[in-house]
Each structure stands twice: as C-alpha cells, then as structure tokens.
Design a protein around this motif. Structure first.
Motif, PDB file in Angstrom:
ATOM      1  N   LEU A  91     -17.388  10.191  21.316  1.00  0.00           N
ATOM      2  CA  LEU A  91     -18.499   9.303  21.023  1.00  0.00           C
ATOM      3  C   LEU A  91     -19.431  10.004  20.042  1.00  0.00           C
ATOM      4  O   LEU A  91     -19.809  11.165  20.259  1.00  0.00           O
ATOM      5  N   LEU A  92     -19.810   9.312  18.953  1.00  0.00           N
ATOM      6  CA  LEU A  92     -20.590   9.940  17.890  1.00  0.00           C
ATOM      7  C   LEU A  92     -21.684   9.013  17.379  1.00  0.00           C
ATOM      8  O   LEU A  92     -21.686   7.809  17.641  1.00  0.00           O
ATOM      9  N   ARG A  93     -22.599   9.609  16.612  1.00  0.00           N
ATOM     10  CA  ARG A  93     -23.601   8.862  15.870  1.00  0.00           C
ATOM     11  C   ARG A  93     -23.851   9.585  14.549  1.00  0.00           C
ATOM     12  O   ARG A  93     -23.307  10.656  14.314  1.00  0.00           O
ATOM     13  N   ASN A  94     -24.685   8.986  13.690  1.00  0.00           N
ATOM     14  CA  ASN A  94     -25.007   9.561  12.390  1.00  0.00           C
ATOM     15  C   ASN A  94     -23.749   9.897  11.585  1.00  0.00           C
ATOM     16  O   ASN A  94     -23.464  11.063  11.283  1.00  0.00           O
ATOM     17  N   PRO A  95     -22.951   8.876  11.201  1.00  0.00           N
ATOM     18  CA  PRO A  95     -21.693   9.127  10.489  1.00  0.00           C
ATOM     19  C   PRO A  95     -21.924   9.807   9.140  1.00  0.00           C
ATOM     20  O   PRO A  95     -22.895   9.523   8.440  1.00  0.00           O
ATOM     21  N   ARG A  96     -20.999  10.725   8.803  1.00  0.00           N
ATOM     22  CA  ARG A  96     -21.075  11.439   7.523  1.00  0.00           C
ATOM     23  C   ARG A  96     -19.773  11.206   6.746  1.00  0.00           C
ATOM     24  O   ARG A  96     -19.332  10.065   6.626  1.00  0.00           O
ATOM     25  N   GLU A  97     -19.157  12.246   6.255  1.00  0.00           N
ATOM     26  CA  GLU A  97     -18.001  12.098   5.382  1.00  0.00           C
ATOM     27  C   GLU A  97     -16.738  11.738   6.175  1.00  0.00           C
ATOM     28  O   GLU A  97     -16.604  12.062   7.349  1.00  0.00           O
ATOM     29  N   TYR A  98     -15.822  11.063   5.473  1.00  0.00           N
ATOM     30  CA  TYR A  98     -14.537  10.689   6.061  1.00  0.00           C
ATOM     31  C   TYR A  98     -13.491  11.731   5.691  1.00  0.00           C
ATOM     32  O   TYR A  98     -13.445  12.218   4.562  1.00  0.00           O
ATOM     33  N   HIS A  99     -12.629  12.100   6.661  1.00  0.00           N
ATOM     34  CA  HIS A  99     -11.574  13.081   6.440  1.00  0.00           C
ATOM     35  C   HIS A  99     -10.218  12.407   6.559  1.00  0.00           C
ATOM     36  O   HIS A  99      -9.911  11.794   7.584  1.00  0.00           O
ATOM     37  N   GLU A 100      -9.409  12.526   5.513  1.00  0.00           N
ATOM     38  CA  GLU A 100      -8.055  11.993   5.579  1.00  0.00           C
ATOM     39  C   GLU A 100      -7.261  12.775   6.623  1.00  0.00           C
ATOM     40  O   GLU A 100      -7.487  13.956   6.843  1.00  0.00           O
ATOM     41  N   GLY A 101      -6.340  12.097   7.265  1.00  0.00           N
ATOM     42  CA  GLY A 101      -5.522  12.756   8.268  1.00  0.00           C
ATOM     43  C   GLY A 101      -4.672  11.746   9.008  1.00  0.00           C
ATOM     44  O   GLY A 101      -4.578  10.577   8.633  1.00  0.00           O
ATOM     45  N   THR A 102      -4.038  12.207  10.067  1.00  0.00           N
ATOM     46  CA  THR A 102      -3.203  11.343  10.890  1.00  0.00           C
ATOM     47  C   THR A 102      -3.570  11.543  12.350  1.00  0.00           C
ATOM     48  O   THR A 102      -4.236  12.514  12.717  1.00  0.00           O
ATOM     49  N   GLY A 103      -3.128  10.622  13.177  1.00  0.00           N
ATOM     50  CA  GLY A 103      -3.284  10.791  14.620  1.00  0.00           C
ATOM     51  C   GLY A 103      -4.636  10.426  15.173  1.00  0.00           C
ATOM     52  O   GLY A 103      -5.022  10.924  16.233  1.00  0.00           O
ATOM     53  N   HIS A 104      -5.400   9.568  14.463  1.00  0.00           N
ATOM     54  CA  HIS A 104      -6.697   9.131  14.956  1.00  0.00           C
ATOM     55  C   HIS A 104      -6.821   7.622  14.818  1.00  0.00           C
ATOM     56  O   HIS A 104      -6.190   7.010  13.949  1.00  0.00           O
ATOM     57  N   VAL A 105      -7.672   7.046  15.652  1.00  0.00           N
ATOM     58  CA  VAL A 105      -8.110   5.671  15.475  1.00  0.00           C
ATOM     59  C   VAL A 105      -9.602   5.664  15.784  1.00  0.00           C
ATOM     60  O   VAL A 105     -10.056   6.399  16.659  1.00  0.00           O
ATOM     61  N   GLU A 106     -10.378   4.901  15.021  1.00  0.00           N
ATOM     62  CA  GLU A 106     -11.818   4.928  15.212  1.00  0.00           C
ATOM     63  C   GLU A 106     -12.412   3.566  14.886  1.00  0.00           C
ATOM     64  O   GLU A 106     -11.738   2.681  14.334  1.00  0.00           O
ATOM     65  N   GLY A 107     -13.662   3.394  15.250  1.00  0.00           N
ATOM     66  CA  GLY A 107     -14.323   2.129  14.982  1.00  0.00           C
ATOM     67  C   GLY A 107     -15.806   2.206  15.291  1.00  0.00           C
ATOM     68  O   GLY A 107     -16.283   3.143  15.939  1.00  0.00           O
ATOM     69  N   TRP A 108     -16.547   1.197  14.796  1.00  0.00           N
ATOM     70  CA  TRP A 108     -17.966   1.083  15.098  1.00  0.00           C
ATOM     71  C   TRP A 108     -18.157   0.652  16.538  1.00  0.00           C
ATOM     72  O   TRP A 108     -17.271   0.039  17.143  1.00  0.00           O
ATOM     73  N   THR A 109     -19.338   0.939  17.075  1.00  0.00           N
ATOM     74  CA  THR A 109     -19.673   0.362  18.369  1.00  0.00           C
ATOM     75  C   THR A 109     -19.642  -1.163  18.240  1.00  0.00           C
ATOM     76  O   THR A 109     -20.111  -1.727  17.247  1.00  0.00           O
ATOM     77  N   ASP A 110     -19.040  -1.828  19.183  1.00  0.00           N
ATOM     78  CA  ASP A 110     -18.784  -3.261  19.076  1.00  0.00           C
ATOM     79  C   ASP A 110     -18.843  -3.861  20.471  1.00  0.00           C
ATOM     80  O   ASP A 110     -17.998  -3.569  21.310  1.00  0.00           O
ATOM     81  N   ALA A 111     -19.864  -4.662  20.725  1.00  0.00           N
ATOM     82  CA  ALA A 111     -20.039  -5.224  22.057  1.00  0.00           C
ATOM     83  C   ALA A 111     -18.877  -6.114  22.466  1.00  0.00           C
ATOM     84  O   ALA A 111     -18.641  -6.316  23.660  1.00  0.00           O
ATOM     85  N   ASP A 112     -18.139  -6.655  21.506  1.00  0.00           N
ATOM     86  CA  ASP A 112     -16.979  -7.456  21.864  1.00  0.00           C
ATOM     87  C   ASP A 112     -15.921  -6.619  22.574  1.00  0.00           C
ATOM     88  O   ASP A 112     -15.069  -7.148  23.277  1.00  0.00           O
ATOM     89  N   CYS A 113     -15.972  -5.294  22.376  1.00  0.00           N
ATOM     90  CA  CYS A 113     -14.997  -4.422  23.032  1.00  0.00           C
ATOM     91  C   CYS A 113     -15.244  -4.307  24.531  1.00  0.00           C
ATOM     92  O   CYS A 113     -14.392  -3.822  25.273  1.00  0.00           O
ATOM     93  N   LEU A 114     -16.429  -4.717  24.969  1.00  0.00           N
ATOM     94  CA  LEU A 114     -16.708  -4.714  26.404  1.00  0.00           C
ATOM     95  C   LEU A 114     -16.049  -5.888  27.110  1.00  0.00           C
ATOM     96  O   LEU A 114     -15.843  -5.854  28.316  1.00  0.00           O
ATOM     97  N   ALA A 115     -15.708  -6.922  26.360  1.00  0.00           N
ATOM     98  CA  ALA A 115     -15.311  -8.182  26.990  1.00  0.00           C
ATOM     99  C   ALA A 115     -14.132  -8.027  27.936  1.00  0.00           C
ATOM    100  O   ALA A 115     -14.107  -8.615  29.013  1.00  0.00           O
ATOM    101  N   GLY A 116     -13.130  -7.235  27.579  1.00  0.00           N
ATOM    102  CA  GLY A 116     -11.961  -7.118  28.432  1.00  0.00           C
ATOM    103  C   GLY A 116     -12.124  -6.165  29.583  1.00  0.00           C
ATOM    104  O   GLY A 116     -11.249  -6.058  30.433  1.00  0.00           O
ATOM    105  N   TYR A 117     -13.256  -5.434  29.615  1.00  0.00           N
ATOM    106  CA  TYR A 117     -13.406  -4.392  30.614  1.00  0.00           C
ATOM    107  C   TYR A 117     -14.667  -4.511  31.444  1.00  0.00           C
ATOM    108  O   TYR A 117     -14.869  -3.753  32.377  1.00  0.00           O
ATOM    109  N   VAL A 118     -15.535  -5.453  31.109  1.00  0.00           N
ATOM    110  CA  VAL A 118     -16.823  -5.545  31.779  1.00  0.00           C
ATOM    111  C   VAL A 118     -16.899  -6.779  32.654  1.00  0.00           C
ATOM    112  O   VAL A 118     -16.507  -7.856  32.257  1.00  0.00           O
ATOM    113  N   GLU A 119     -17.388  -6.609  33.837  1.00  0.00           N
ATOM    114  CA  GLU A 119     -17.747  -7.715  34.693  1.00  0.00           C
ATOM    115  C   GLU A 119     -19.260  -7.719  34.808  1.00  0.00           C
ATOM    116  O   GLU A 119     -19.851  -6.762  35.287  1.00  0.00           O
ATOM    117  N   ASP A 120     -19.924  -8.769  34.324  1.00  0.00           N
ATOM    118  CA  ASP A 120     -21.348  -8.899  34.563  1.00  0.00           C
ATOM    119  C   ASP A 120     -21.534  -9.186  36.035  1.00  0.00           C
ATOM    120  O   ASP A 120     -20.874 -10.047  36.593  1.00  0.00           O
TER     121      ASP A 120
END
Length: 396
Positions: A150-179
């Motif tokens: 978990l990170l904040r204050n994004p800086r430079e991007y590094h080319e490479g393999t073996g990663h997946v990343e994304g912005w914080t996205d409240a829609d990502c809670l939908a499949g895992y959250v019960e209000d």
C-alpha cells in the motif's frame, strides 16, 4: 485455566470513497484532475467509514459508508469525492503494465496476511487499499514474497515484470465488503455493546463487566480448547483494531503453540486439566530440566486503551478469554507493556513458586524453560509472579 491470571494504531482503517479509475493502460499515471483529487483527500478525508476485517474470505466493514464528511468539507453533487455507493462505473480496475510505481510505502502485507493465509489476489490487494484511508495506490508482487503493498505519493514508474498495480478504487470493495450496522454476532456469540464509561474501565472492571468469573467456572463453556477458528478471530480482530500490518506467519498452527528459532515445535499440547483448573498445557513428551518450552508468539498493545478497544470488539466469551490471557511485563528498557499471545501458550495455568515447573527465564524474558524434569502428560504450571503485575501503570 486460572480464575485471575494477575499478570497480566492505532485506529482501525477507514473506507474511502473515490472516483473509479477504469481502463488504465501502461504505467500508473494520474488522469487529468487526479492530483487535485489526492490533495482534496489529504485536506478533507470525507466519508470515513469504519474498520474492516476479513471474514469468510471477504473484507467486512463494521460501519455503514454514509457517514457525514468531516473537517468542514462538504460533498457537492459533482465532487471528486463521491460517496462509495455512488462511486465510479462499478468495475474494479488495475493497470495493464507489469512494472511498478515508486512511492511512499504505508504497509507491505505478506502473503500470510491474505484472507486465505497463503496468497493475495489483485482484487483483494485493491480492496485493502480502498479500505485504508491514506492509501493512494497499490502494488501486488506476483513472485518472490508476493506482498500486497500500500502506497501514497506516487513518483517514477519502473519497467519490469511480475507486478500488478492500480489506483485506490472504491469499486474494488464491492466484491468483498458487506455494509452492516456493527455485526452483533461473531463466532456464534454476541458482541456486547460498550457501556457508558467503558473507555476508562480498569482490568478488574472489564472482567466484572463481562462476568468472566462465571464464565471461567462454567465447565460447559470452558471444557473445549480454542479452535483454529477462535485463533483466526483473535488475530483478525487484533489486525482490525490494533495493528492492521501485524503478520502471523508462524508455520506452527496457533493450536500447537509457536515455532522455536531453530524450527522446532514446543513440547506441549493443549487439553483439559484433571485438577479442576480447566484448560491447560500438558507435556507432549518428557522434558528435561532447563529445556526450552516456549519462545515467541506474543503481541503487545500500545497502551491500555488499545487493549480495551480490542477486547470490546470480541464476542463476550472470547473477550473473557483474552482478559484472562493478558499480562503485564517489564521490557528491557524498563517500561511496562501489555501482552498476550495468539496461540495456545496462553493456556498455561498458574501455581506457586514451589509447584511451578515451567517458568520464564526472568522478569523481562519471553523464553520459558523447565525448572525441573517434567514427565510426558504432566501439566505445565508457571509462576505468574515472575512477571510484574501493575495494571494502573499501563492505564488499566
């Protein structure tokens, strides 16, 4: 199990409401207006939800998301920060690059912290970021340690393999959250509401409030040793309430104790005492005087307030367990800490100096050794007075 053990952050993370970043391509880069959104988050932090936990492979929030904005920030209809139920396009998204973006690390969660205790999916990592207020983007390693970062204050991007990343996205809670309005049952028992003045309760007042003396003496309720489900509940509650970065990655299951530094297993098993002391520990083999019996697996609470929060988040019977399984101990720097252990080592019953056969090596030591030869099947008994008990000094 003894009746009175004598020996005895920080806030849980919050749900964010942010605009979904669907269809990211290539390196993780802010869309137009994104940096303004991040600054708005830092200043306003609206729509703060309650703490989360993993339950049945799902991230569960303990409060509804429609909590008013705080800090004098108003949520206009066209605000960048929309309530979660109105957020985005309904799709959890991630970048399609395989490299990683540098930034300020908030947490590096090992694979053992994943809901299944073995491996994070990108959806789960994204959901944890969305549920953790300061998190602005996440990166999941697909190899090596397989950490969810978990990170904040994004800086430079590094080319490479073996990663997946994304912005914080409240829609990502939908499949895992019960209000839910604070779930009132966990583990088949009720979570008791907090009474007036609970945040100033002493250890003894906590024990009296939950009527733990009755529970401890009721053989119908204490005739069984804690199950793996019980230990998962304790650990998840500790993560949710005290320290969400806590990692419980010991290869020995909590139903068997804690691994020794050399990889060995502790020489005891949990069972029921024939001496009328309830649950306890028993030698699984013959143990020689001076032999190591226990080493590690403890967790510490920052202060008495954190411990109270933790106990009140548990079902009543489990709350009583933790009250009796908590102790104070001097640390090497001289300060007094509040401790428990997330494994069966806490079941060791107490006895006098003359009857104890398994004691800590000293008043600040974690390690416990046999003070005499112990026969296979004999109950392990420890002298609680080796550790200093001073509830007042730790705010309890």
């Amino acid at each position: 199990m003894r009746i009175d053990r004598r020996r005895r952050k920080k806030r849980a993370v919050s749900a964010l409401a942010v605009v979904a970043e669907a269809g990211l391509r290539g390196p993780l880069r802010p869309k137009p207006g994104r940096l303004g959104l991040m600054e708005h988050r830092r200043r306003c932090r609206p729509n703060q939800g309650g703490p989360f936990r993993f339950e049945g492979g799902r991230i569960v929030l303990d409060q509804r998301a429609d909590i008013p904005a705080v800090g004098g920030c108003q949520l206009a209809a066209n605000s960048l920060m929309r309530p979660r139920q109105e957020n985005g396009d309904g799709a959890c998204s991630h970048s399609h690059s395989t490299g990683w973006t540098a930034g300020e690390y908030l947490a590096q969660l090992p694979s053992t912290s994943a809901p299944d205790g073995a491996r994070w999916t990108w959806e789960q990592c994204a959901a944890v970021c969305a549920a953790h207020d300061p998190c602005e983007f996440w990166t999941l390693q697909l190899h090596d340690d397989q950490k969810c970062m978990l990170l904040r204050n994004p800086r430079e991007y590094h080319e490479g393999t073996g990663h997946v990343e994304g912005w914080t996205d409240a829609d990502c809670l939908a499949g895992y959250v019960e209000d839910a309005d604070y779930l009132q049952t966990r583990g088949g028992e009720e979570v008791w509401p907090k009474p007036e003045g609970w945040d100033a309760f002493t250890w003894h007042e906590m024990r009296a409030h939950f009527n733990c003396a009755e529970y401890a003496n009721d053989e119908r309720q204490t005739r069984d040793v804690p199950t793996i489900e019980d230990w998962i509940l304790f650990r998840e509650t500790y993560r949710r309430v005290v320290d969400f970065t806590a990692a419980f990655d010991d290869p020995v299951p909590p139903t068997e104790g804690h691994t020794f530094p050399d990889g060995g297993r502790p020489p005891y098993r949990a069972g029921i005492s024939k001496e009328g002391r309830g649950r306890g520990l028993f030698a699984s083999r013959s143990i020689r005087q001076g032999e190591l019996i226990h080493d590690g697996g403890e967790v510490m609470f920052p202060d008495g307030d954190a411990w109270r929060q933790y106990v009140f988040a548990l079902p009543r019977n489990r709350a009583c367990d933790q009250i009796d399984w908590t102790w104070t101990r001097r640390r090497p720097d001289g300060t007094l800490g509040v401790f428990t252990a997330m494994n069966v080592s806490v079941l060791a019953n107490g006895g006098s100096e003359g009857s104890a056969n398994a004691n800590p090596e000293g008043p600040t030591a974690v390690r416990a050794v046999a003070v005499r030869d112990i026969a296979e099947g004999e109950e392990l008994v420890t002298d609680y007075d080796v550790y200093e008990t001073n509830w007042a000094e730790v705010g309890l």
